[in-house]
Design a protein around this motif. Sequence first.
Motif, PDB file in Angstrom:
ATOM      1  N   LEU A   1      41.030  29.748  67.341  1.00 32.51           N
ATOM      2  CA  LEU A   1      41.912  29.983  68.496  1.00 32.51           C
ATOM      3  C   LEU A   1      41.659  28.937  69.578  1.00 32.51           C
ATOM      4  O   LEU A   1      42.578  28.549  70.301  1.00 32.51           O
ATOM      5  CB  LEU A   1      41.702  31.402  69.033  1.00 32.51           C
ATOM      6  N   TYR A   2      40.421  28.442  69.657  1.00 29.49           N
ATOM      7  CA  TYR A   2      40.163  27.310  70.543  1.00 29.49           C
ATOM      8  C   TYR A   2      40.881  26.072  70.025  1.00 29.49           C
ATOM      9  O   TYR A   2      41.519  25.338  70.795  1.00 29.49           O
ATOM     10  CB  TYR A   2      38.655  27.024  70.650  1.00 29.49           C
ATOM     11  N   LYS A   3      40.823  25.827  68.723  1.00 31.05           N
ATOM     12  CA  LYS A   3      41.462  24.629  68.152  1.00 31.05           C
ATOM     13  C   LYS A   3      42.963  24.657  68.423  1.00 31.05           C
ATOM     14  O   LYS A   3      43.572  23.642  68.789  1.00 31.05           O
ATOM     15  CB  LYS A   3      41.201  24.541  66.637  1.00 31.05           C
ATOM     16  N   LEU A   4      43.573  25.826  68.219  1.00 31.64           N
ATOM     17  CA  LEU A   4      45.015  25.944  68.469  1.00 31.64           C
ATOM     18  C   LEU A   4      45.312  25.795  69.965  1.00 31.64           C
ATOM     19  O   LEU A   4      46.302  25.170  70.348  1.00 31.64           O
ATOM     20  CB  LEU A   4      45.531  27.277  67.943  1.00 31.64           C
ATOM     21  N   SER A   5      44.445  26.363  70.806  1.00 25.51           N
ATOM     22  CA  SER A   5      44.631  26.213  72.254  1.00 25.51           C
ATOM     23  C   SER A   5      44.575  24.738  72.638  1.00 25.51           C
ATOM     24  O   SER A   5      45.391  24.254  73.431  1.00 25.51           O
ATOM     25  CB  SER A   5      43.543  26.974  73.022  1.00 25.51           C
ATOM     26  N   ARG A   6      43.604  24.036  72.061  1.00 24.83           N
ATOM     27  CA  ARG A   6      43.471  22.617  72.379  1.00 24.83           C
ATOM     28  C   ARG A   6      44.703  21.846  71.897  1.00 24.83           C
ATOM     29  O   ARG A   6      45.196  20.946  72.589  1.00 24.83           O
ATOM     30  CB  ARG A   6      42.205  22.048  71.729  1.00 24.83           C
ATOM     31  N   ALA A   7      45.205  22.219  70.710  1.00 26.62           N
ATOM     32  CA  ALA A   7      46.415  21.560  70.196  1.00 26.62           C
ATOM     33  C   ALA A   7      47.570  21.755  71.175  1.00 26.62           C
ATOM     34  O   ALA A   7      48.239  20.792  71.572  1.00 26.62           O
ATOM     35  CB  ALA A   7      46.770  22.114  68.815  1.00 26.62           C
ATOM     36  N   ILE A   8      47.780  22.994  71.590  1.00 22.76           N
ATOM     37  CA  ILE A   8      48.898  23.300  72.491  1.00 22.76           C
ATOM     38  C   ILE A   8      48.694  22.605  73.831  1.00 22.76           C
ATOM     39  O   ILE A   8      49.596  21.968  74.375  1.00 22.76           O
ATOM     40  CB  ILE A   8      49.022  24.830  72.682  1.00 22.76           C
ATOM     41  N   ALA A   9      47.480  22.716  74.375  1.00 26.09           N
ATOM     42  CA  ALA A   9      47.213  22.127  75.690  1.00 26.09           C
ATOM     43  C   ALA A   9      47.384  20.612  75.660  1.00 26.09           C
ATOM     44  O   ALA A   9      47.747  20.006  76.667  1.00 26.09           O
ATOM     45  CB  ALA A   9      45.812  22.496  76.166  1.00 26.09           C
ATOM     46  N   SER A  10      47.144  20.008  74.490  1.00 22.59           N
ATOM     47  CA  SER A  10      47.248  18.542  74.398  1.00 22.59           C
ATOM     48  C   SER A  10      48.694  18.077  74.266  1.00 22.59           C
ATOM     49  O   SER A  10      48.979  16.896  74.394  1.00 22.59           O
ATOM     50  CB  SER A  10      46.452  18.033  73.184  1.00 22.59           C
ATOM     51  N   MET A  11      49.616  19.001  73.992  1.00 25.94           N
ATOM     52  CA  MET A  11      51.000  18.621  73.686  1.00 25.94           C
ATOM     53  C   MET A  11      51.909  18.595  74.907  1.00 25.94           C
ATOM     54  O   MET A  11      53.024  18.109  74.839  1.00 25.94           O
ATOM     55  CB  MET A  11      51.561  19.569  72.622  1.00 25.94           C
TER      56      MET A  11
END
Lengths: 454, 454
Positions: free
Chosen positions: B224-234
């Motif tokens: 869920l951190y990895k997905l959060s980071r993906a979204i936040a980076s986009m």
Amino acid sequence: MSAQGYALTMQNLKPFIDQARLDLAELVALESVSAQGRMLAETANRVSEMLQAEGFTVQAYLGDVAPILVAEAGEGPRTLLIYNHYDVQPESPIELWDSPPFEATERDGRLYGRGISDDKGEFISRLAAVRALKAQNGGKLPLKVKWLIEGEEEIGSPSLARFVHEHASELQADGCWWEFGSIDPEGRPIIYAGLKGIICLELRAKVSDSDLHSSLGAVVDNPLYKLSRAIASMRDASGKVTIDGFYDDVRAPSEADLEAVRNIPDESAATRQAYGIKGYLGGVSGEAYYRRLIFEPCLNVNGFHGGYGDAGSKTVLPAEGFVKIDFRLVPDQSPERILELLRAHLDGQGLEDIEIIELESHEHPARSDVADPFVQTALQVASEVHGKPAVLQPSSAGSGPMHPFIEAIGLPVIAAGIGNHASRVHAPNENIVIAHFEKGIEFGLRFMERLSKL
Amino acid sequence: MSAQGYALTMQNLKPFIDQARLDLAELVALESVSAQGRMLAETANRVSEMLQAEGFTVQAYLGDVAPILVAEAGEGPRTLLIYNHYDVQPESPIELWDSPPFEATERDGRLYGRGISDDKGEFISRLAAVRALKAQNGGKLPLKVKWLIEGEEEIGSPSLARFVHEHASELQADGCWWEFGSIDPEGRPIIYAGLKGIICLELRAKVSDSDLHSSLGAVVDNPLYKLSRAIASMRDASGKVTIDGFYDDVRAPSEADLEAVRNIPDESAATRQAYGIKGYLGGVSGEAYYRRLIFEPCLNVNGFHGGYGDAGSKTVLPAEGFVKIDFRLVPDQSPERILELLRAHLDGQGLEDIEIIELESHEHPARSDVADPFVQTALQVASEVHGKPAVLQPSSAGSGPMHPFIEAIGLPVIAAGIGNHASRVHAPNENIVIAHFEKGIEFGLRFMERLSKL
């Protein structure tokens, strides 16, 4: 295994083991589920009777939902404080149990039942050790044993910290024996000298009163994006927490801590395989793996929910969402301070409108001095009883209410017990290995005897 | 409202309106739910009969799940292509309907029923306009009308783009009249000249085969951190997408586009109030609000799910999680190119192991030249019929399969119709205002007549 110098061998422990099996079955039958308020007073009464039968005086105090028992017996220059709990986790899902959860059932060298490991088996093995030590000693305990037994551990010990602070002088001792401990797959006893702290939080974001069509995403912010940004801003890809000041109060491990960690057998590959873990952060193993687990605080995302979750797509802009997180803390981090830092961090990110909700009372971290004679005595006795060098972990990676014992009373604490890596604690088919239960009685006997002569 | 120069006034449209109400009730009774494959052939047949009764020749083609109808009638120097669909959304949740969804029911000046707005009311009002125009014109249509009617719009028009490309020459016309349009709360007709494109995706992350105790978060990454980071980076906090190259193909609005946007009445405050929206990105309103909605692409998070979601806390490190997102695209962005950029972006963030799943066929964005006489004629006629200046939106903020009509056939497209801001399209109690339905017939009559004389 060396039995020299001990009046009782495993063979003549048999009557104590037999009695302990009966006591354990009786205690497991009491459905002391604290989360549901079931049979807590009945169980406290039965525990109290068992202690009184061994000569303990017992005082009962009111906890938030269950009585706290403080028992005392014995005389000698040394005092041992033991901490256990008589409450258990709920038994659901009942259909996954292979035998009734509240009937202690033997299968293949194990005993099954709710609480048989956590924590009734621990309590009963120690009680049997007291009985054996008295028998060996002409009916007298050669040290003072104080026993604190609560019934709220499985709901986060809401009364315990306050109680320990208020009763710190009555609870004074030479050391505290914690409620759990385990035997690894190779038969090595593992002893912990600390626990991490924990804060469990929920973060909430809301952008509107009702869900919107996602075409409005061009002009309306997205609560799941905001939460993602919050989470992504709080740590980096290496696992390091990036909240300003987060590491300020982290206590460096002592030379003895590091030495202990160097001696921990490397179970990282076995754990990786058991759970199908794709890889460890930083590719760690061995010493580096245990240094992170034991000495490093971390941030976990336990759950993230909001918006559409069924098959296919739905072009919705959700009104709100939430994330559940926990911080695992190490000495001398303080949950209160970390909460302040988190609020300041989110505000600094322009995320003032993310709400922080505390989900339950937090736990302060605590770690004993592993060089303390109390810790070293436990290690030595465990090695002798199990015939293998005991493994010392300066702290468990898990959390619990150990902090007031170490900080308010000032005790060294060791966690040594009878769990195993497949004990299924909190899950269906909770169990102990019968041989570990027996070794646990022997460990208790020898540990208390050795302490009395320190 | 000016009726000069028209042989038929609202008063003598009455027989056509009465007939249209009967036709609409008949069509609403056919449960043409494409998502469930219900009554699609029956509905296509009835639509075909209705068209043939007005002198259309009808060809049926096979779509993936429902027939595509192409009808043709009339003669003249001008050709109009009309696009409609005969399928509807599922009626569930049935208990929230105040009258049976497949019975056209009149209440308080409105007609209720599934598909009564989207899109059967639109189709029937146009068919009634053809009937009226023929009656006014001695039984002849003074322009060529080509009618493309599909039965898969509510499941993403999986056959349409290919069909339009393959039949581009037969579908040649002077302009295309799109399947929807609406009347705002002030009674102003809103005409759209484009649609955004869309890509619907799911991102998945997995770190292990089973959930872990969150104490392992010190050494195991968190999905869920990895997905959060993906979204936040986009994207960033302002809503700007931060994927390299994302804006490269964005077409700048023309002077006529900008002029149209300046004339859109500002509904941003009303929308904000209706949905309890806390605020708009960048605090926009008026022209800035519509420029974002119409000309700016965006990224939406539709849903984010993984791990624990019930009350309280659970110290779990979830094995996996997923996020559902959509990108709304504007001309001349291409969904295929954006997908490539997204993959490259995630790889560049060290998120190679995040899986990207396409959830349904994407839509290309499309926008007509708003200065085109076809667009301007629609605007003028709508203003006359409704007695208020029509509002021209160069594009809807929503998406649909308009791209092949604009790009493959090369047509200007206008969306003008009978919906209202409370039509509850796709929801229970879908409805049209009866007066809008009648105005829709009048608009169709006058629009086709005016086109025939262009």
